[in-house]
Design a protein around this motif. Structure first.
Motif, short mmCIF file in Angstrom:
data_model
loop_
_atom_site.label_atom_id
_atom_site.label_comp_id
_atom_site.label_asym_id
_atom_site.label_seq_id
_atom_site.Cartn_x
_atom_site.Cartn_y
_atom_site.Cartn_z
N ILE A 1 0.78 1.60 8.20
CA ILE A 1 0.44 0.93 9.46
C ILE A 1 0.03 -0.50 9.14
CG2 ILE A 1 -1.04 1.00 11.53
CD1 ILE A 1 0.14 3.68 11.31
N THR B 1 0.85 -1.21 0.00
CA THR B 1 0.00 0.00 0.00
C THR B 1 0.88 1.25 0.00
OG1 THR B 1 -0.14 -0.20 2.41
CG2 THR B 1 -2.01 -1.04 1.14
N GLN B 2 2.14 1.12 0.48
CA GLN B 2 3.05 2.27 0.48
C GLN B 2 3.27 2.77 -0.95
OE1 GLN B 2 3.02 3.00 3.86
NE2 GLN B 2 5.14 3.61 3.69
C1 BTN Z 1 7.69 -2.38 10.94
O1 BTN Z 1 7.37 -2.60 12.10
O2 BTN Z 1 8.74 -2.84 10.48
C2 BTN Z 1 6.79 -1.55 10.07
C3 BTN Z 1 5.76 -2.36 9.34
C4 BTN Z 1 4.84 -1.53 8.47
C5 BTN Z 1 3.89 -2.38 7.65
C6 BTN Z 1 2.87 -1.57 6.92
S1 BTN Z 1 1.54 -2.55 6.31
C7 BTN Z 1 0.95 -1.22 5.39
C8 BTN Z 1 2.16 -0.52 4.80
N1 BTN Z 1 2.56 -1.15 3.57
C9 BTN Z 1 3.76 -1.73 3.66
O3 BTN Z 1 4.35 -2.32 2.74
N2 BTN Z 1 4.26 -1.54 4.89
C10 BTN Z 1 3.35 -0.78 5.72
#
Ligand code: BTN
Length: 325
Positions: free
Chosen positions: A207, A91-92
């Motif tokens: 998140i 989603t990033q």
């Molecule tokens: C961590 O604790 O390492 C951070 C994790 C973050 C995950 C979220 S899920 C939605 C967004 N899309 C991703 O690819 N990563 C973040």
């Protein structure tokens, strides 16, 4: 083919349907049935399988409903638009493309599943279909880039307050932004900033929350260190409630931060922290530091009183481990 399997298992009304019966009805081998079952598991179905008895459905994926989500977030004016996807790499990436195309602050991207979800420090992030929250949203604070780390802590406080209120669980924040229940991680926050002339252009806040994951969803190496809200509560949660709880708190705290700065956030973060006031070993880029974390600095760094009495600011650490004793 797989929808026919679901149909037949649903006719079993929670009882086992034998592999033999399934293979007869569908005209395929029992190995082919097993392969279809694996495909369905990847889509969020959970089955119990027994060599003797066959298969039965334990739970079905419940999809996010946009209308329901909008209704639940009505109290917050933060969200300016929602994009909901089935399966995405991350989603990033989608939020970043939208930000580059001038999407406003408060644009929210959600997906049922990520195939390349990413965490901090280049780690992978587990987002199986239909059981976690994977969301990214756009922030456009008019601030110098050096303030970006503070935003991570605003999000951590909002997530912790929202989830505590919704679940009643004793959730705490491990510096900087991991949420823990009984020492196990339930969510992660990833902030990716883009700047121009040392000013923030936009931040993509990501998140990830383990909401309805079962033990079997976690690979062995994660099972000891990660958990989900449903595993801790013994019941499934509606993911729209989880998203709305976060967004409502984030909207409030983000406004507070923009109006009054970081100090009110520091106090809220410190009250929820599980990192402070314990003898701790921190592995930093400069080496191992032993001391007692005593609070947050204005920069978002952790203030640590070392064993020799000096106080230093730790900006990032590979690991933070409390020392027993
Ligand atoms: C961590 O604790 O390492 C951070 C994790 C973050 C995950 C979220 S899920 C939605 C967004 N899309 C991703 O690819 N990563 C973040």
């Amino acid at each position: 083919m797989s929808s026919r399997i679901i149909e037949l298992l649903e006719q079993g009304q929670g009882h086992y349907v034998s592999g033999e019966q399934l293979s007869k009805e569908l005209g395929i081998s029992r190995t082919a049935i097993w392969k279809q079952i694996k495909k369905l598991e990847a889509l969020g179905y959970h089955f119990e399988a027994s060599r003797k008895l066959g298969y039965r459905i334990v739970s079905k994926p419940s999809k996010l409903q946009l209308n329901e989500l909008i209704e639940k977030m009505k109290g917050s004016s933060f969200v300016q638009g929602i994009k909901l996807y089935e399966t995405v790499e991350s989603t990033q990436n989608i939020a970043q493309q939208l930000a580059e195309n001038d999407a406003p602050e408060g644009t929210l991207v959600l997906a049922e599943q990520q195939t390349s979800g990413r965490g901090r420090r280049g780690r992978q992030w587990l987002s199986p279909y239909g059981s976690s929250v994977s969301m990214s949203f756009i922030l456009r604070p008019s601030l110098p880039l050096q303030f970006a780390p503070q935003m991570t802590l605003v999000a951590a406080v909002a997530l912790c307050r929202g989830l505590r209120e919704l679940t009643g669980l004793d959730i705490g924040i491990k510096w900087p932004n991991d949420l823990l229940i009984n020492g196990k991680k339930i969510s992660g926050i990833l902030m990716e900033s883009t700047a121009e002339d040392e000013r923030i252009r936009y931040i993509i806040a990501g998140i990830g929350i383990g909401v309805n994951l079962l033990e079997s969803d976690y690979p062995d190496e994660l099972r000891k260190v990660a958990t989900s809200l449903s595993l801790e509560m013994g019941q499934q949660l509606n993911r729209s409630d989880v998203i709305a709880a976060f967004i409502t708190h984030f909207g409030e705290l983000y406004s507070l931060y923009l109006q009054e700065g970081f100090s009110p956030i520091i106090s809220l973060w410190e009250a929820l922290s599980v990192t402070l006031h314990k003898q701790t070993l921190l592995t930093t880029a400069e080496g191992i530091v032993e001391g007692i974390p005593i609070g947050l600095c204005d920069s978002g760094a952790l203030s640590v009183r070392k064993t020799d009495g000096t106080v230093i600011a730790v900006f990032s650490a590979d690991s933070i481990i409390p020392v027993q004793g």
